[in-house]
Design a protein around this motif. Structure first.
Motif, short mmCIF file in Angstrom:
data_model
loop_
_atom_site.label_atom_id
_atom_site.label_comp_id
_atom_site.label_asym_id
_atom_site.label_seq_id
_atom_site.Cartn_x
_atom_site.Cartn_y
_atom_site.Cartn_z
N SER A 550 0.84 -1.20 0.00
CA SER A 550 0.00 0.00 0.00
C SER A 550 0.87 1.24 0.00
CB SER A 550 -0.90 0.03 1.24
OG SER A 550 -1.55 -1.19 1.37
N GLN A 577 -6.82 7.60 -3.79
CA GLN A 577 -7.70 7.79 -2.64
C GLN A 577 -8.14 6.44 -2.08
OE1 GLN A 577 -7.98 10.58 -1.05
NE2 GLN A 577 -6.68 11.39 -2.68
N LEU A 578 -8.43 5.54 -2.98
CA LEU A 578 -8.86 4.20 -2.56
C LEU A 578 -7.77 3.55 -1.71
CD1 LEU A 578 -11.15 2.09 -3.09
CD2 LEU A 578 -9.66 1.17 -4.85
N LYS A 580 -5.32 4.95 -0.14
CA LYS A 580 -5.14 5.65 1.13
C LYS A 580 -6.18 5.16 2.15
CE LYS A 580 -2.84 9.90 -0.21
NZ LYS A 580 -3.08 11.25 -0.73
N TYR A 581 -7.37 4.98 1.69
CA TYR A 581 -8.44 4.52 2.57
C TYR A 581 -8.15 3.11 3.06
CZ TYR A 581 -13.09 3.23 4.12
OH TYR A 581 -14.16 2.79 4.86
N ILE A 582 -7.69 2.29 2.11
CA ILE A 582 -7.36 0.91 2.47
C ILE A 582 -6.23 0.89 3.50
CG2 ILE A 582 -6.36 -1.23 1.58
CD1 ILE A 582 -7.90 -0.60 -1.03
N GLN A 583 -5.29 1.78 3.25
CA GLN A 583 -4.16 1.86 4.18
C GLN A 583 -4.66 2.12 5.60
OE1 GLN A 583 -1.31 4.83 3.10
NE2 GLN A 583 0.43 3.50 3.55
N LYS A 584 -5.61 3.04 5.67
CA LYS A 584 -6.18 3.36 6.99
C LYS A 584 -6.79 2.11 7.62
CE LYS A 584 -7.57 8.11 6.49
NZ LYS A 584 -8.72 8.87 6.01
N LEU A 585 -7.56 1.40 6.78
CA LEU A 585 -8.21 0.20 7.29
C LEU A 585 -7.18 -0.83 7.74
CD1 LEU A 585 -11.13 -0.24 4.75
CD2 LEU A 585 -11.28 0.54 7.10
#
Lengths: 1259, 205
Positions: A550, A577-578, A580-585
């Motif tokens: 990621s 953006q996707l 980045k969001y996955i990274q957060k998850l």
């Protein structure tokens, strides 16, 4: 004044002439441009002088400078001045200059019209010639329109030199002024039989050019050309005609059948290579057109292939080239015959001449088989390496791909090999076909499931080494393959060994230098790879690695977000953006792999490129119906000035039509399509895709590929296709060995499991593929409509010349020249030219169209008797005006104040067009070689008008007219006799040549004498013969008939019946019925009862005859037979109509089952030796006719052909429709004729001999 | 149809050009250059056909050429013409030019071999060669293939020109003396293959 002249001539002495100019230019090599510019200044001075000689000299020099590239259009007016000089010397210079630099945009050209017209009518033939030659180069639509009439007049000039030029230039006139074609065509056709070979050749040339573009309109000329082909000795003419036939045969396969024989003869006999080559070409065209219908021409194919082989083996490179070119045409339909010459073609691949190598490449396409594909491609790959020059290399590349991908990869046994070939091809430098390679990679990877793992590995390698490919950045360059590589790696990422590494390779900074559309694919597929990586690592609970991935994306993607390419930017920012969001998850230890993969779930099925176009419109859906009623026009117009968006408003509003006709609809549809195509916001409907996904079976249902891993393949590094070749050979060897073992031990069970295929004889087709491959076919929508995209270039000038000339040819009143089709008349000219010699000509020219139109009118009125008198008077008047009869020969028959019968024949009823059409049919359908057929055809179409008109075309025909005016019956027979006589003579001639050609009496009779050109050696002319015998006759109608075997169907005979109306009434509703016997039955249309009559497809006005044909099926042909029948018809006169009937007996003789078939003497001898034939003999006493008459009679009446003739002895041959051979040996001595005959069916032979006896007893 | 006839020398210098379709002068020059480029790099022992492609016309068109000592004769034709026929036509044209020129005026340059054409003929008498060519090809179509006929017509026209006094003081003798030639000396082994060429037997006029 005198001084001026003297001064002029003194000046001239110092002028440079052309030679001086050339010399000067050669002496000023260094400052050529400067020297020429001074020369041009001099020329300008010279042009200002009054002396025409000086001007001409200057123009002559300008012509030279024009060749060197100098624009001389500024002198156009001076050129016109020189053209109008009265001296031939200057005129010629002027016209030459004009032909070099005038064109449609030259404005002074309109000044030349009158000058050219004057020159055309000059008493000096060379003035006319020079004007014609010049005009041929710069004719414009205006000139063509204004001069068409003058040129048409020149087509009948007394000097052949002018005639041929006038004929030839007509083609240019037609192109510029298509309206002239119809009025000029009859005369042009006439010139096909001009006594001068040059004129004839010119006419052939023009008609061939016309027919090449619109062949169907010239089909009816086929008989005439056929005659020319068999009579002409001019190779140029022959070549043109043969080429023309090549264009006609695809339209009319029966024509092809007719042609084969004479063409084969020509191939055997000619020594001229060019003619031989064209014959072969046309035979090939014929065979192609026949390939669907009759496969029985293997002999002709063999002959062609064999002749072509001789050409290819010739040391002359030109012949070699042409041989290969023609061979490739055969290849399409008869690949087997070409394949046997593989050695030769492979040899040509090594030729030093590039043109020849390219042609050989074309042929390779058909040479490959499963067995040799790898070998051939290997050879080509070697050529690729050696090739200098990108053109040839690119050609090789496309050929390799063509060969491999042909017929759905039919010949590829090992797709790993193919992928590696494709990968190797990517290493070519400077190729323009990256796109082609890419689409092949995609196609194979998508459709051949078994290969995906391998393909993905290879593609990953390509991506890894992308730097090797990115050198060539031009569009279509090799970097296109990266597009395919990235997509394949992404889509089938589950097969990747190390997705991480590939992902890394795809996100290298260098990628940003690739073209935008490739970057976009990179970005999108990086996301797919990311999903795969996530899933992989999640399974292994290795969150660290997943997070690193990621991170990599988050670091690299911003590069793409900045891309100038909108597509790349959009995708990159979305995916960034996707991620980045996955990274957060991920940091929250949420499992995301499943959801991310879901983004890219689903199998993509290959869809055929044309699929969308072929989606049928569902029933009930009217694409043109308005969904919402458009606002009415009046409203929008009212609001227009006020509305702010008035423009948009009007654009969408359409007048409401309650009733719209078809045409209008079509037009609108077109317009709307156009609009939609140009509107980027219009979403095109795609019912297909929906359907595909609904109906498509799940992925599981697609036949799954079994990979046979008997040969483990792991090629490290870049694959080498050669290795596959070796492996393949080993594999095949192994297979063979296994098969042998299998056969020996007969233990099928053991092997049966391992190998799926059956054992069989080891043939080429049985080579098992390395992988069992199911090639997924491309999807098509259900009920796809077959599309025929026949798009013609709308700008083609020949489109305008697509004019139906048949109606014109037949000269009937069904579609005569319309008033608009008259050639323009020079009415605007106040006074015609007044040179005394020209008077007649000039006047007759404007006369011509008037006469023509009056003829039309007249013909229209013909049916009504009351008008006849009037028109006759008209005619008489006109006759006075007639200065030169040959000028308007087509008029002759009508001009004659003939009696009603004659006129009736000329003014044919509407049915006669069908007669004309069926005439061609008849010419075509008769047996290809039958001399009888010619004769048979003769009386049949006699009522058709064309013979009359074309006969009249001969200048001397006026003398014949009185004969025609005799009482009808006499006239008819006389007329025919004359024709037949001529035909007979021809026939004789042909028989001698051992060519049994056919000819068409119809168009040909007119110029018979002229065409033969004295080449004919005359034997005593034959008396007229006809095979038509009386069927029945009463006061209303007369029927004559003839029976012909049907070549195509051994159980059919065709009965041609000519119905002739003898009464003054109209005959209609004719019904033809025959009482069937067990053996012979009339073929009735489906659904008709066994006793129903057949309706005769025409009606007969008074005095008219027409022909109908009926097909009978017969079983046994060994016995003659008689069938009873009845004709019923309605006689309609002015005041009453009555039913009438006429009984008849149809006599099927055994002769009518025989078909004239040529036989070569060696085959004949073999046949006799075979001993299968029973013999019989016949003696005829007291026959006192020349031997050749006797033979002709047997040929004609009994459908035999002469095999060999030696003095007073001849062997003859014929064949029955059921294939019985009939051989005759005819000897004559002292009025006694003995015929020894052999046949494999004794009763047939006996009956035929009886019939022959009958024939001779009658005369 | 014949679309163009180009004659240029080994260096690409045009000696005679005849387009049967209009091209502006600069385009004509470009076509000549490209054609020269295509033709000149070919060996003498390769075939005489070239698929011209983009040059003029398109895929339907072919370049058919012959190379003589210093000159290239290039015909650009479409598929309605017979390739071998055009090759022969070029040969015929060359022979006719020779027959018409190699008399009197150019005695010093008379080339024994009728297979070759003398470049000087073309350089200095482009107009005359045009007139000869006009009797062979007209408006892009083959007008006449009979050598006797062509030579006779050319000669008659030149006689006419002569009777008018010619263009300049120096009489145009060039083409006039065909009948004075010792015709039997024309080599009869000319490899023309299939056209029926009978070496001209000029009747006395």
């Amino acid at each position: 004044m005198a001084l001026k002249i003297v001064k002029g001539s003194i000046d001239r002495m110092f002028d440079k002439n052309l030679q001086d100019l050339v010399r000067g230019i050669r002496n000023h090599k260094e400052d050529e441009a400067k020297y020429i510019s001074t020369c041009i200044d001099e020329i300008k001075q010279e042009l200002k002088q009054d002396n025409i000689a000086v001007k001409a000299n200057a123009v002559c020099k300008l012509t030279y400078l024009q060749m060197l590239g100098y624009d001389v259009s500024w002198a156009a007016f001076n050129i016109v001045e020189v053209m109008s000089s009265s001296k031939f010397t200057y005129k010629r210079i002027g016209y030459l200059a004009a032909s070099q630099c005038f064109h449609e945009g030259t404005d002074v050209i309109m000044l030349t019209t009158n000058q050219i017209r004057k020159d055309l009518s000059s008493p000096n033939q060379y003035d006319t010639g020079v004007a014609l030659t010049g005009l041929s180069c710069f004719v414009t639509p205006d000139l063509a329109r204004d001069l068409a009439n003058d040129i048409m007049t020149l087509m009948s000039h007394t000097k052949p030199y002018i005639r041929k030029k006038a004929v030839l230039i007509m083609y240019k006139v037609f192109l510029k002024y298509p309206e002239s074609l119809r009025p000029a065509f009859p005369r042009l056709k006439e010139k096909l039989e001009d006594p001068d070979p040059g004129v004839q050749s010119a006419a052939v040339n023009v008609i061939c050019e016309l027919a090449r573009r619109n062949p169907k309109n010239y089909l009816s000329l086929a008989p005439l050309f056929f005659k020319l082909m068999t009579s002409s000795t001019n190779n140029w003419v022959l070549i043109k005609i043969i080429k023309l036939f090549g264009a006609l045969t695809p339209l009319e396969p029966r024509l092809g059948k007719k042609l084969i024989e004479p063409l084969t003869n020509l191939i055997h006999s000619t020594s001229a290579m060019s003619l031989l080559y064209e014959c072969v070409n046309t035979v090939i065209a014929v065979l192609i057109s026949l390939s669907s219908g009759m496969p029985n021409h293997s002999a002709s194919i063999q002959l062609c292939v064999q002749k072509l082989r001789i050409l290819i083996e010739d040391s002359d490179q030109n012949l070699k080239y042409l041989g290969l070119l023609a061979m490739s045409k055969i290849l399409k339909t008869h690949p087997k015959s070409v394949q046997s010459h593989k050695d030769l073609i492979l040899q040509c691949l090594d030729d030093k001449d590039e043109s020849i190598r390219l042609r050989a490449l074309d042929l390779l396409y058909g040479m490959v088989s499963k067995k040799n594909l790898m070998e051939i491609v290997k050879k080509l790959m070697l050529h690729v390496d050696k090739a200098e020059g990108t053109t040839y290399r690119d050609e090789l590349l496309t050929k390799i791909i063509d060969i491999c991908s042909q017929s759905n990869y039919q010949y590829i046994t090992n797709f790993e090999w193919y992928i590696s070939i494709l990968v190797e091809l990517t290493r070519l430098e400077g190729t323009r076909h990256g796109h082609l390679i890419a689409s092949q990679m995609l196609d194979v990877a998508i459709r051949v499931k078994a290969i995906r793992a391998f393909a993905v590995a290879q593609m990953a390698m390509l991506l890894d080494n992308a730097h090797l490919l990115t050198g060539n950045m031009q569009r279509n360059g090799i970097c296109e393959v990266l597009y395919a590589a990235a997509w394949i790696c992404g889509e089938f990422s589950e097969h990747l060994e190390d997705p991480n590494q590939t992902l890394e390779a795809m996100l290298r900074p260098k990628v940003a230098t690739l073209p935008g559309h490739i970057q976009a694919v990179y970005v999108q597929n990086a996301a797919k790879l990311f999903a795969t990586v996530l899933r992989k690592h999640e399974g292994a609970t290795d969150s660290q690695a997943a997070q690193e991935t990621s991170q990599l994306l988050v670091e690299r993607l911003p590069l793409f977000v900045q891309s100038a390419n909108l597509e790349v930017q959009e995708r990159a920012s979305c995916i960034l953006q996707l991620v980045k969001y996955i990274q957060k998850l991920q940091q929250k230890d949420v499992e995301v792999a499943e959801e991310v993969s879901a983004l890219f779930a689903g199998e993509l099925n290959p869809v055929a490129p044309k699929a969308q176009k072929k989606v049928p419109v569902p029933e009930g859906l009217d694409l043109d119906a308005w969904i919402n009623e458009p606002p009415s026009e009046s409203e929008s117009e009212d609001e227009k000035p006020k509305a702010v968006f008035a423009k948009e408003e009007t654009k969408h509003s359409r007048p409401r039509h309650t009733e719209v006709d078809e045409k209008e609809l079509a037009r609108r549809r077109e317009a709307r399509k156009q609009e939609q195509a140009n509107n980027p916001f219009y979403i095109k409907s795609s019912p297909s895709s929906q359907k595909v996904y609904q109906d498509a079976p799940g992925v599981e249902h697609i036949p799954v590929v079994q990979i046979d891993l008997s040969v483990p393949l792991k090629v490290p590094g870049m694959p080498m296709s050669d290795q596959y070749l070796k492996l393949e050979e080993e594999r095949r060897q192994k297979e063979k060995a296994e098969k042998k073992k299998k056969e020996k031990k007969k233990k099928r069970e053991k092997h049966g499991k391992g190998k799926k295929h059956d054992s069989g004889p080891e043939s080429e087709e049985d080579i098992t593929p390395a992988h069992h491959v199911d090639i997924v076919t491309e999807e098509m929508p259900e009920n796809a409509l077959p599309s025929d995209d026949d798009d013609k270039d709308p700008n083609d000038p020949h489109k305008a010349l697509d004019i139906d000339l048949d109606n014109l040819l037949s000269g009937t009143n069904c579609r005569p020249l319309a008033d608009t089709e008259k050639l323009p008349v020079r009415t605007h000219r106040s006074e015609p030219l007044k040179s005394p010699g020209e008077d007649g000509d000039v006047e007759s020219v404007p006369q011509e169209p008037k006469k023509r139109s009056s003829k039309e009118k007249k013909e229209k009125k013909k049916d009504k008797d009351k008008d006849r008198k009037k028109s006759k008077e008209e005619k008489k008047k006109k006759k006075k005006h007639k200065h030169d009869a040959e000028d308007e020969p087509a008029e002759l028959p009508a001009e004659e104040p003939v009696k009603s019968e004659e006129t009736n024949e000329v003014a044919t009823p509407p049915t006669s067009t069908s007669a004309e059409a069926s005439d061609l049919d008849f010419w075509l359908s008769s047996t290809p070689v039958a001399p009888t057929a010619k004769e048979v055809a003769a009386p049949a179409p006699a009522p058709a008008p064309a013979p009359e008109t074309s006969l009249a075309a001969a200048p001397d025909s006026e003398a014949d007219e009185p004969k025609d005016a005799e009482p009808e019956e006499v006239k008819c027979s006389k007329h025919k006799k004359k024709k037949q006589k001529k035909e007979k003579e021809k026939e004789e001639k042909k028989e001698k040549k051992k060519k049994r050609h056919h000819h068409h009496h119809h168009h040909s009779d007119g110029g018979e004498d002229s065409v033969q050109n004295g080449t004919m050696e005359e034997e005593e002319p034959l008396p007229p013969m006809s095979n038509y015998c009386l069927l029945a006759e009463n006061s209303y109608i007369k029927m004559v008939y003839d029976i012909q075997g049907n070549l195509q169907d051994g159980s059919q005979v065709v009965v041609s019946v000519i119905f002739e109306n003898k009464s003054d009434s109209f005959l209609k509703s004719m019904e033809f019925n025959v009482l069937d016997s067990l053996n012979s039955k009339l073929q009735r249309p489906e659904g008709a009862g066994p006793h129903d009559g057949l309706v005769v497809p025409f009606q007969l006005p008074p005095g008219v005859s027409n022909e109908a044909r009926f097909i009978f099926s017969v079983q046994s042909i060994v016995m003659p037979q008689k069938l009873k029948g009845t004709l019923t018809f309605i006689v309609k006169s002015e005041d009453s109509s009555t039913h009438e009937k006429l009984d008849f007996k149809l006599h099927f003789t055994c002769t009518s089952y025989l078909i004239t078939t040529p036989c070569y003497s060696d085959a004949y001898a073999k046949l006799l030796e075979s001993g299968d034939l029973k013999s019989s003999s016949l003696r005829l006493e007291g026959v006192n006719m020349p031997f050749h008459h006797l033979l002709a009679r047997i040929c004609f009446h009994h459908h035999f052909s002469v095999v060999e003739r030696i003095d007073s002895c001849a062997s003859m041959y014929s064949r029955s429709i059921q294939g019985h051979h009939v051989c005759l040996l005819v000897k004559t001595a002292d009025q006694t004729v003995s015929i020894d005959a052999k046949c494999d069916e004794p009763s047939l032979l006996g009956n035929v001999l009886d019939e022959i006896k009958q024939t001779f007893s009658q005369c | 149809m014949i679309k163009a006839i180009l004659i240029f020398n080994n260096h690409g210098k045009p000696r005679l050009i005849r387009f049967y379709q209009y091209f502006a002068e600069d385009m004509q020059q470009q076509i000549i250059r490209e054609t020269f480029h295509l033709v000149s790099k070919r060996d003498d022992n390769v075939c005489n056909f070239l698929e011209g492609g983009s040059l003029i016309g398109g895929s339907d068109y072919k370049l058919i050429y012959r190379h003589y000592a210093t000159l290239y004769f290039v015909f650009c034709v479409d598929s309605s013409e017979s390739e071998l026929g055009i090759l022969d036509l070029i040969q015929v044209s060359v022979i006719i030019v020779n027959v018409c020129f190699h008399v009197q005026v150019f005695v010093e340059t008379l080339d024994k071999c009728f297979e070759n054409v003398c470049e000087l003929d073309l350089i200095f008498h482009m107009d005359k060669v045009h007139y000869i060519l006009q009797e062979v090809v007209m408006g892009g179509m083959v007008l006449e293939t009979n050598m006797n006929e062509i030579v006779a017509q050319v000669e008659l026209q030149n006689r006419m020109e002569k009777s008018e006094g010619g263009l300049s003081a120096a009489p145009a003798r060039a083409v006039s003396a065909v009948k004075n030639m010792n015709l039997p000396e024309i080599p009869r082994n000319i490899n023309i293959g299939d056209i029926n060429i009978k070496v001209p037997s000029l009747s006395p006029f």
